[in-house]
Design a protein around this motif. Sequence first.
Motif, short mmCIF file in Angstrom:
data_model
loop_
_atom_site.label_atom_id
_atom_site.label_comp_id
_atom_site.label_asym_id
_atom_site.label_seq_id
_atom_site.Cartn_x
_atom_site.Cartn_y
_atom_site.Cartn_z
N THR A 151 0.84 -1.21 0.00
CA THR A 151 0.00 0.00 0.00
C THR A 151 0.87 1.25 0.00
OG1 THR A 151 -0.21 -0.07 2.42
CG2 THR A 151 -1.99 -1.07 1.14
N ALA A 152 2.04 1.16 0.63
CA ALA A 152 2.97 2.31 0.59
C ALA A 152 3.53 2.47 -0.83
CB ALA A 152 4.09 2.13 1.60
N VAL A 153 3.74 1.34 -1.52
CA VAL A 153 4.19 1.39 -2.92
C VAL A 153 3.12 2.09 -3.78
CG1 VAL A 153 4.46 -0.09 -4.96
CG2 VAL A 153 5.82 -0.55 -2.91
N LEU A 154 1.86 1.82 -3.46
CA LEU A 154 0.76 2.48 -4.17
C LEU A 154 0.89 4.01 -4.04
CD1 LEU A 154 -1.93 1.68 -5.60
CD2 LEU A 154 -3.04 1.86 -3.38
N VAL A 155 1.29 4.45 -2.86
CA VAL A 155 1.53 5.89 -2.65
C VAL A 155 2.73 6.33 -3.49
CG1 VAL A 155 2.17 7.65 -0.94
CG2 VAL A 155 0.55 5.82 -0.32
N LEU A 156 3.80 5.52 -3.49
CA LEU A 156 5.00 5.88 -4.27
C LEU A 156 4.69 6.02 -5.76
CD1 LEU A 156 8.17 3.90 -3.16
CD2 LEU A 156 7.34 6.14 -2.43
N GLU A 157 3.74 5.20 -6.23
CA GLU A 157 3.41 5.28 -7.66
C GLU A 157 2.85 6.65 -8.02
OE1 GLU A 157 1.17 1.72 -8.64
OE2 GLU A 157 3.05 0.67 -9.04
N ASN A 158 2.37 7.36 -7.00
CA ASN A 158 1.89 8.73 -7.21
C ASN A 158 2.93 9.77 -6.78
OD1 ASN A 158 -1.10 8.50 -7.99
ND2 ASN A 158 -0.92 7.09 -6.29
N ALA A 159 4.14 9.31 -6.46
CA ALA A 159 5.15 10.20 -5.88
C ALA A 159 5.48 11.43 -6.72
CB ALA A 159 6.41 9.41 -5.55
N PRO A 160 5.62 11.27 -8.06
CA PRO A 160 6.00 12.46 -8.84
C PRO A 160 5.01 13.61 -8.65
CG PRO A 160 6.21 10.48 -10.17
CD PRO A 160 5.56 10.06 -8.88
N ARG A 161 3.72 13.28 -8.50
CA ARG A 161 2.70 14.32 -8.28
C ARG A 161 2.72 14.77 -6.81
NH1 ARG A 161 -2.39 13.64 -6.22
NH2 ARG A 161 -2.29 11.37 -6.30
N LEU A 162 2.82 13.79 -5.89
CA LEU A 162 2.71 14.09 -4.45
C LEU A 162 3.90 14.89 -3.93
CD1 LEU A 162 1.42 10.62 -3.24
CD2 LEU A 162 0.08 12.73 -3.39
N ILE A 163 5.06 14.59 -4.50
CA ILE A 163 6.28 15.20 -3.95
C ILE A 163 6.24 16.72 -4.11
CG2 ILE A 163 7.95 15.26 -5.88
CD1 ILE A 163 9.72 13.42 -3.99
N LEU A 164 5.53 17.17 -5.14
CA LEU A 164 5.43 18.62 -5.37
C LEU A 164 4.53 19.29 -4.32
CD1 LEU A 164 5.20 18.61 -9.26
CD2 LEU A 164 7.18 19.14 -7.82
N GLN A 165 3.79 18.46 -3.56
CA GLN A 165 2.93 19.03 -2.51
C GLN A 165 3.66 19.11 -1.16
OE1 GLN A 165 -0.84 16.90 -2.32
NE2 GLN A 165 -0.81 16.58 -4.52
N LEU A 166 4.89 18.58 -1.09
CA LEU A 166 5.63 18.66 0.17
C LEU A 166 5.93 20.13 0.49
CD1 LEU A 166 8.20 15.71 -0.05
CD2 LEU A 166 6.01 15.79 1.14
N PRO A 167 5.95 20.45 1.78
CA PRO A 167 6.17 21.86 2.18
C PRO A 167 7.42 22.46 1.54
CG PRO A 167 5.60 20.52 4.09
CD PRO A 167 5.71 19.58 2.94
N ILE A 168 8.51 21.64 1.37
CA ILE A 168 9.75 22.21 0.85
C ILE A 168 9.62 22.64 -0.62
CG2 ILE A 168 11.49 21.20 2.38
CD1 ILE A 168 11.71 18.83 0.47
N TYR A 169 8.61 22.11 -1.33
CA TYR A 169 8.47 22.48 -2.74
C TYR A 169 7.34 23.49 -2.97
CZ TYR A 169 11.56 18.57 -3.60
OH TYR A 169 12.61 17.73 -3.59
N ARG A 170 6.61 23.81 -1.90
CA ARG A 170 5.46 24.70 -2.08
C ARG A 170 5.89 26.15 -2.19
NH1 ARG A 170 1.91 22.87 2.41
NH2 ARG A 170 1.32 20.76 1.83
#
Length: 335
Positions: free
Chosen positions: A316-335
């Motif tokens: 299930t964590a891998v399922l999250v990773l599969e969306n990582a390219p989109r999600l990573i841009l939502q991290l505070p350091i990239y906002r």
Amino acid sequence: MLLRQNESAAYAIGASLYDYRWHVVAIDLAGIVIDREQVDLATPDAEAAVTGLGDGIERLRQRLDPQRMLPLIGIGPPGLVDVSSHVVKSAADLGWRDVPIGERITERTGVPCAVVNRSKAGALAAYWHIARRTVDHLIFISIGTGVSAGIVQQGRLLLGANSSAGELGHITILPDGPRCECGNHGCLQELISERAIASGARAALRRNPDSVLVETCGHHPDTLTALQVLDAAERGDAVALSVVETISGYLTVAVANLINLFNPQLIILGGPVAERSPRLVASVARSVGDRAMAYPLSVARIVGNELGPEAGAVGTAVLVLENAPRLILQLPIYR
Ligand SMILES: [Zn+2]
């Protein structure tokens, strides 16, 4: 210039129910587990399970850097899961019906959730870690309180029209067999689940009072568990061996049908029952050739689950990773 991903730049959280225990893990961007939590359930009750899961996730999050958590939590419950509404429609083995598990965990954590059946999650974990993304067609079968399969075809998880593909536990093996909670008779789950193993062994004990299983259960056959039976079979007890032989026969039919239907390169036998019984895995691998067609069988390998009880949580964590390219841009350091 070659660029390499910084694997520890972010992490994903996933959780899955294995027997009566939630496994919650955090994995880095390479899929490696960096921290974990477990929550034991005193009862299979859905309310207690959802509360316990929320507790486990919160405890894990408190130890990790909130700035680096990918803003999606993966959850792998048992049963029929509607992946679009994040609801467990039913988990017959645990008596769950219409459990809005995703919504409840989002209310508790403030983070959106992705929910898939635990065997589908296991298939994703196997695709990343056992097949190392070099095998594109594999099937992960989980055998425990329930039985289900996750199917990866061409490197993608097969969901089906309403995300219920892979309900292997409810294929009919014996048309006149025992009644299943799903309403059918002779479902695979009624023949090889933990409950079926324990009740098969109890019946056999009445005819064979000399079995070591009588000692194992302290002369109270009603308390005998499936895992005790599987352990006794590994030690060579005749009654336990006959039970394992019977479930191996049923499971072999199911695996042969999957090989003929899906032409997988790899079939992983996981879940508490298969992981406790190398003998069962070996027996199915040995006898499946009697039933599957030779041509698809020639590319199929049957193995145990080297990922163990965490497979579903990692998946299930891998399922999250599969969306990582989109999600990573939502991290505070990239906002
Ligand atoms: Zn059924």
